[in-house]
Design an enzyme around this catalytic site. Structure first.
Site, PDB file in Angstrom:
ATOM      1  N   ASP A   1     -10.740  10.451  11.113  1.00 31.12           N
ATOM      2  CA  ASP A   1     -10.600  10.162   9.685  1.00 31.12           C
ATOM      3  C   ASP A   1     -11.233   8.816   9.345  1.00 31.12           C
ATOM      4  O   ASP A   1     -10.613   7.968   8.718  1.00 31.12           O
ATOM      5  CB  ASP A   1      -9.106  10.189   9.310  1.00 31.12           C
ATOM      6  CG  ASP A   1      -8.889  10.466   7.834  1.00 31.12           C
ATOM      7  OD1 ASP A   1      -9.873  10.838   7.152  1.00 31.12           O
ATOM      8  OD2 ASP A   1      -7.755  10.311   7.365  1.00 31.12           O
TER       9      ASP A   1
ATOM     10  N   GLY B   1       0.854  -1.184   0.000  1.00 32.89           N
ATOM     11  CA  GLY B   1       0.000   0.000   0.000  1.00 32.89           C
ATOM     12  C   GLY B   1       0.883   1.224   0.000  1.00 32.89           C
ATOM     13  O   GLY B   1       2.025   1.184   0.449  1.00 32.89           O
ATOM     14  N   GLN B   2       0.350   2.312  -0.555  1.00 34.46           N
ATOM     15  CA  GLN B   2       1.164   3.502  -0.640  1.00 34.46           C
ATOM     16  C   GLN B   2       0.293   4.736  -0.634  1.00 34.46           C
ATOM     17  O   GLN B   2      -0.748   4.764  -1.277  1.00 34.46           O
ATOM     18  CB  GLN B   2       1.970   3.457  -1.943  1.00 34.46           C
ATOM     19  CG  GLN B   2       2.994   4.522  -2.035  1.00 34.46           C
ATOM     20  CD  GLN B   2       3.985   4.239  -3.153  1.00 34.46           C
ATOM     21  OE1 GLN B   2       3.730   3.427  -4.048  1.00 34.46           O
ATOM     22  NE2 GLN B   2       5.106   4.906  -3.135  1.00 34.46           N
ATOM     23  N   GLY B   3       0.699   5.721   0.140  1.00 35.52           N
ATOM     24  CA  GLY B   3      -0.012   6.984   0.137  1.00 35.52           C
ATOM     25  C   GLY B   3       1.024   8.076   0.024  1.00 35.52           C
ATOM     26  O   GLY B   3       2.218   7.782  -0.085  1.00 35.52           O
ATOM     27  N   GLY B   4       0.581   9.318   0.051  1.00 33.28           N
ATOM     28  CA  GLY B   4       1.518  10.422  -0.018  1.00 33.28           C
ATOM     29  C   GLY B   4       2.386  10.488   1.222  1.00 33.28           C
ATOM     30  O   GLY B   4       3.446  11.092   1.229  1.00 33.28           O
ATOM     31  N   PHE B   5       1.945   9.843   2.280  1.00 36.34           N
ATOM     32  CA  PHE B   5       2.601  10.032   3.569  1.00 36.34           C
ATOM     33  C   PHE B   5       3.187   8.797   4.175  1.00 36.34           C
ATOM     34  O   PHE B   5       3.884   8.858   5.176  1.00 36.34           O
ATOM     35  CB  PHE B   5       1.619  10.678   4.548  1.00 36.34           C
ATOM     36  CG  PHE B   5       1.046  11.854   3.885  1.00 36.34           C
ATOM     37  CD1 PHE B   5       1.811  12.981   3.765  1.00 36.34           C
ATOM     38  CD2 PHE B   5      -0.157  11.798   3.242  1.00 36.34           C
ATOM     39  CE1 PHE B   5       1.367  14.053   3.029  1.00 36.34           C
ATOM     40  CE2 PHE B   5      -0.605  12.856   2.510  1.00 36.34           C
ATOM     41  CZ  PHE B   5       0.144  14.000   2.403  1.00 36.34           C
TER      42      PHE B   5
ATOM     43  N   LYS C   1       4.200  -0.021   8.432  1.00 37.19           N
ATOM     44  CA  LYS C   1       3.829   1.293   7.892  1.00 37.19           C
ATOM     45  C   LYS C   1       4.974   2.264   8.138  1.00 37.19           C
ATOM     46  O   LYS C   1       5.244   2.650   9.268  1.00 37.19           O
ATOM     47  CB  LYS C   1       2.555   1.771   8.590  1.00 37.19           C
ATOM     48  CG  LYS C   1       2.096   3.122   8.118  1.00 37.19           C
ATOM     49  CD  LYS C   1       0.691   3.385   8.588  1.00 37.19           C
ATOM     50  CE  LYS C   1       0.203   4.730   8.068  1.00 37.19           C
ATOM     51  NZ  LYS C   1      -1.227   4.852   8.169  1.00 37.19           N
TER      52      LYS C   1
ATOM     53  N   ILE D   1       4.389   4.463   3.240  1.00 37.66           N
ATOM     54  CA  ILE D   1       4.402   3.291   2.359  1.00 37.66           C
ATOM     55  C   ILE D   1       4.187   2.099   3.286  1.00 37.66           C
ATOM     56  O   ILE D   1       4.772   2.040   4.368  1.00 37.66           O
ATOM     57  CB  ILE D   1       5.736   3.163   1.626  1.00 37.66           C
ATOM     58  CG1 ILE D   1       5.993   4.420   0.801  1.00 37.66           C
ATOM     59  CG2 ILE D   1       5.743   1.923   0.748  1.00 37.66           C
ATOM     60  CD1 ILE D   1       7.272   4.379   0.023  1.00 37.66           C
TER      61      ILE D   1
END
Ligand SMILES: *[C@@H]1O[C@H](CO)[C@@H](O)[C@H](O)[C@H]1NC(C)=O
Ligand SMILES: *[C@@H]1O[C@H](CO)[C@@H](O)[C@H](O)[C@H]1NC(C)=O
Ligand SMILES: *[C@@H]1O[C@H](CO)[C@@H](O)[C@H](O)[C@H]1NC(C)=O
Ligand SMILES: *[C@@H]1O[C@H](CO)[C@@H](O)[C@H](O)[C@H]1NC(C)=O
Ligand SMILES: *[C@@H]1O[C@H](CO)[C@@H](O)[C@H](O)[C@H]1NC(C)=O
Ligand SMILES: *[C@@H]1O[C@H](CO)[C@@H](O)[C@H](O)[C@H]1NC(C)=O
Ligand SMILES: *[C@@H]1O[C@H](CO)[C@@H](O)[C@H](O)[C@H]1NC(C)=O
Length: 819
Positions: free
Chosen positions: A632, A511-515, A532, A517
């Protein structure tokens, strides 16, 4: 319009249509579809296409009393798709469209002055005719070639068989221009054009400023809008690149409902489909979708993550960092913003000169590819060939496949020589290969030294396993006193984490987000963990400092519906959280997925999921003895284990990314669609904000539709519920096998009612999470009647006056009183 316009390419399709139509007599209704030389069309009179779909006539838009000549959908006579005299309105109803003696078509006012006239070569037998496609054409008697057609002069609407782009012979351009307002069809600020340099890409402009791109054409669709695949069975997109034209258009399959793409005067681009059942336009797509669609939102080499509202969406591509992240605490919000627009800086200089280089390529996964305006494109090369070309050319900064039709990694080559602009994460996006200094890769190669000292390393792993076992035992003992979590989660060495993740190997990324990996890691005992790794470039100074304290709070929260934190690492610049690994990814993958994935969630399973999520949130809200606001809650944060049990993730981490300073202009950003109105408007963050988000998740889980920034789902759900049509809200992929229809219907109705209560406008009208749990689990409990939800755009929060409220809300400790 120049006389050369007749050179515009005419589709064979059009020729055939015209031929067939000239044979056919006018519509059976008696309404005419054409008129000839010497005839006229007065205000009140209309032309109707042979099948009745479109009508040409005079109208007054909105509140205006001025008269315009236009074409509208016959079923929806206020939906105008073309206007002749956009900026020359007629003052009254004395206008007339007439074929004059010179064989030209003119729109005249009451005193016979010409107001508008299309430019075409005069022809003795000219006829003007409205076709079933909505195209108004002038042709010469039975001759099939059009002398002029309205499709070559679009206003704000793109219909099937129209096109956007450029005629490379005549230089003519087809573009959409929004109306000025609902009452004024004259050209407004927003335009939509096909960018023909680089790869075809549709750009929304406001004046001369780019506002939104769809992403480059990848052979099947525009790379940033994979949503089109959902309606590809009805409408087929095509882009044409030839020596004569670079154009984009779409066609409707036979029997498909009426559709249109419109650039609204509000700056939104919408694709709508006519729903004959409700006699209303149903939106299929609306862009810009979110903050990340704003052109160049995160500056050069920035990477926008739409899931990362709490951190302002912007991160950097790998190998780059944002100067603001390491900023001094005295930095003002203004400076932070300015730097954000400036984008990210390369961490280590490239080494390339005279054809010799030691650089390498890192992959940035699942993105909308950057602006290709200045990129070079070669379709006749493989991706491997593309890599070799980029490698050999020191000015090449990145490359990607230009065509994905063949599957695999794609073929063709697009290479960027300057900054990478307007990059965002997108579902089913493409891979971008980024040139980086050798040192970026060396960093990861220090790992083999660990292998050399393998006995030591495995000794350490044994220690980790032992400590995990120890911790599990200990947890059993201290489980009863979760208020004292301080010692509960072990801190592990970075070297161990590197070992279990194959030194953060790319093949282990799950998984990967802007903040962050997320890697999967394999413990020697064969157990999978999720690692994470928070991106250093995205963490705030305060976030780094608070990391340990947040971990302690997170560790104290243990519940079957929360993802379990197993360990963490806080070493040097690294901030890493280790969780149990979830087999089935996250809820959004299923509820918003392809029909096959949606069908995996039966009605019973969906209901169980909602029960589980409600229990988890209720626990966060007080079950642990402490009261924690998640902040969130959204489907992406609901993970599913191998038994489809939901586990809430990311409680507590959101705050680590919140910008430290609360200056007068601070902008707080929230996940559009899930943010309660009071938070979106004033930044008021309470437990009831989580209740609101839960209500949205509930309705999304039932319907399979995203709420989006417009909160449309809420009013839609309310209407269906109110009209006793709840079955229509249920995702059609749900096959209600196990249950009888009436039983399902009553469960569904009750469930929707609970969801609607959770999204009430006023926080005090929303139930607490423990009440929600009670209502979901016992059919005996009474449920209040919800009121119609209020629409709210969510998105960016602009606090009205002082920053006081924000500071306390956003930077308060995780634990608050339950009052
Ligand atoms: C318009 O057409 C009608 C009949 O088709 C005719 O009677 C009338 O004179 C025409 N008006 C003008 C101004 O040409
Ligand atoms: C549009 O349609 C509505 C009903 O469908 C009708 O009442 C109205 O008069 C029509 N307006 C025009 C300009 O034809
Ligand atoms: C229109 O058609 C007539 C006869 O059908 C022909 O004489 C004339 O040249 C044509 N005009 C144009 C512009 O095609
Ligand atoms: C533009 O958006 C407004 C507000 O959403 C809507 O009422 C209007 O119908 C839209 N106009 C067009 C041309 O789609
Ligand atoms: C492309 O190059 C032009 C001229 O140098 C520049 O103004 C423009 O910003 C560049 N576009 C992109 C997307 O980098
Ligand atoms: C594409 O590449 C092949 C072999 O590399 C070559 O034979 C062919 O002429 C190329 N086609 C074009 C249009 O450049
Ligand atoms: C941040 O930048 C955006 C666009 O560059 C601008 O619209 C906004 O007003 C700026 N905000 C602050 C606080 O400067």
């Amino acid at each position: 319009m120049r006389a050369t316009s007749q050179l515009l390419v005419h589709d064979q399709l059009l020729l055939i249509t015209l031929f067939l139509l000239s044979v056919q007599t006018t519509a059976a209704s008696g309404a005419r579809d054409r008129f000839e030389k010497g005839q006229n069309l007065t205000d009140g009179d209309t032309l109707v296409s042979p099948d009745g779909s479109f009508t040409l006539g005079f109208f007054s838009p909105g509140a205006s009393t001025k008269r315009y000549l236009g074409i509208w959908f016959s079923v929806s006579n206020d939906t105008v798709c073309w206007v002749a005299n956009r900026d020359q309105p007629l003052p009254d109803k004395s206008g007339m469209l007439v074929f004059d003696d010179l064989s030209s078509l003119v729109l005249v006012d009451g005193s016979r002055r010409t107001v508008w006239s299309p430019n075409f070569m005069a022809a003795s037998a000219a006829v003007v005719q409205l076709l079933d496609s909505g195209n108004l054409v002038v042709h010469n008697g039975s001759s099939s070639a059009a002398l002029w057609q309205s499709f070559d002069h679009p206003t704000d609407t793109l219909l099937p068989d129209m096109k956007l782009g450029k005629d490379l012979w005549t230089g003519a351009e087809w573009q959409l221009t929004a109306w000025r307002s609902a009452d004024d069809p004259s050209p407004g600020d927003y335009r939509r054009t096909l960018e023909t340099k680089g790869l075809p890409d549709i750009v929304l402009w406001q004046g001369d400023v780019k506002r939104y791109r769809t992403g480059p054409w990848n052979g099947l669709y525009f790379n940033g809008v994979p949503e089109v695949t959902a309606y590809a069975d009805k409408y087929t997109l095509r882009a044409t690149t030839s020596p004569w034209e670079v154009t984009y258009g779409y066609t409707a399959k036979p029997g498909a409902p009426l559709t249109r793409v419109v650039v609204n005067y509000t700056g939104d681009v919408e694709r709508l489909m006519w729903d004959a059942g409700t006699r209303a336009w149903k939106p299929l797509f609306k862009g810009p979708r979110d903050q990340c669609d704003t052109y160049a939102r995160c500056g050069p080499f920035g990477l926008c993550d739409p899931e990362a509202a709490s951190s302002g969406f912007c991160g950097c591509v790998v190998g780059f960092s944002r100067p603001a992240a390491a900023g001094t605490p005295s930095q003002s919000a203004q400076e932070v913003n300015d730097t954000a627009a400036d984008g990210c800086r390369r961490d280590a200089a490239l080494d390339c000169a005279g054809g010799a280089t030691t650089d390498g390529f890192a992959v940035v996964r699942r993105v909308k590819l950057p602006d290709t305006q200045n990129a070079s494109v070669d379709m006749n090369v493989t991706l491997e060939g593309c890599r070799a070309r980029c490698f050999a050319d020191c000015s090449c900064r990145a490359y990607a496949a230009a065509d994905i039709r063949g599957g695999g990694d794609g073929t063709g080559c697009v290479m960027w020589a300057d900054a990478i602009v307007d990059l965002r994460l997108v579902d089913r996006g493409q891979d971008l290969y980024l040139r980086l200094s050798k040192s970026e890769f060396d960093d990861q190669k220090e790992f083999p030294t660990l292998l050399v000292v393998a006995p030591v390393a495995s000794g350490v792993i044994v220690l980790l396993v032992v400590s995990l076992i120890w911790w599990r035992r200990k947890r059993r003992i201290i489980g009863a006193i979760p208020q004292n979590p301080a010692m509960a989660v072990p801190s592990v060495n970075l070297s161990i984490i590197k070992d279990v993740t194959g030194n953060f190997s790319e093949s282990n990324i799950i998984g990967q987000g802007g903040f962050s990996i997320i890697y999967k890691g394999l413990l020697p005992e064969g157990r999978m963990i999720a690692v994470k790794r928070l991106k250093q470039s995205a963490l705030t100074t305060k976030g780094k400092k608070d990391f340990g304290r947040e971990v302690e709070v997170m560790a104290g929260l243990r519940h079957g519906n929360l993802v379990r934190l197993l360990a963490y690492c806080n070493e040097g610049k690294e901030r890493i959280l280790i969780y149990e690994h979830m087999q089935n990814k996250s809820l959004n993958v299923y509820i918003f997925g392809i029909p096959k994935l949606r069908a995996l969630l039966s009605w019973t399973r969906r209901l169980e999921l909602l029960h589980g999520i409600a229990h988890g949130v209720a626990y966060l809200h007080g079950g642990s003895g402490e009261s924690v606001i998640h902040r969130d809650i959204k489907p992406g944060n609901i993970l599913l284990d191998d038994e489809w049990k939901p586990k809430i993730a990311d409680f507590g981490t959101a705050k680590l990314f919140v910008v430290d300073q609360a200056g007068p202009d601070q902008t707080i950003v929230v996940s559009p669609g899930y943010a309660a109105p009071e938070y979106a408007r004033r930044g008021d963050m309470t437990l009831k904000c989580d209740v609101y988000s839960f209500g949205v998740v509930l309705l999304e889980t039932i319907s399979g539709e995203r709420n989006g920034g417009l909160h449309r789902l809420l009013s839609h759900a309310w209407e269906l519920w109110e009209q006793n049509r709840t079955m229509e809200l249920l995702d059609t992929a749900v096959v209600p096998l196990a249950k009888s229809e009436p039983e399902l219907l009553s469960e569904l109705k009750r469930c929707i009612q609970i969801g609607l209560l959770c999204v009430q406008e006023t926080p005090c009208e929303r139930p607490t999470m423990s009440t929600v749990v009670a209502m979901l689990t016992s059919t005996a409990s009474q449920i209040d009647r919800p009121r119609r939800p209020v629409l709210d755009s969510g998105g960016v929060v602009q606090p009205s006056n002082s920053s006081h409220g924000l500071e306390t809300d956003l930077l308060s400790p995780t634990t608050i009183d339950l009052t």
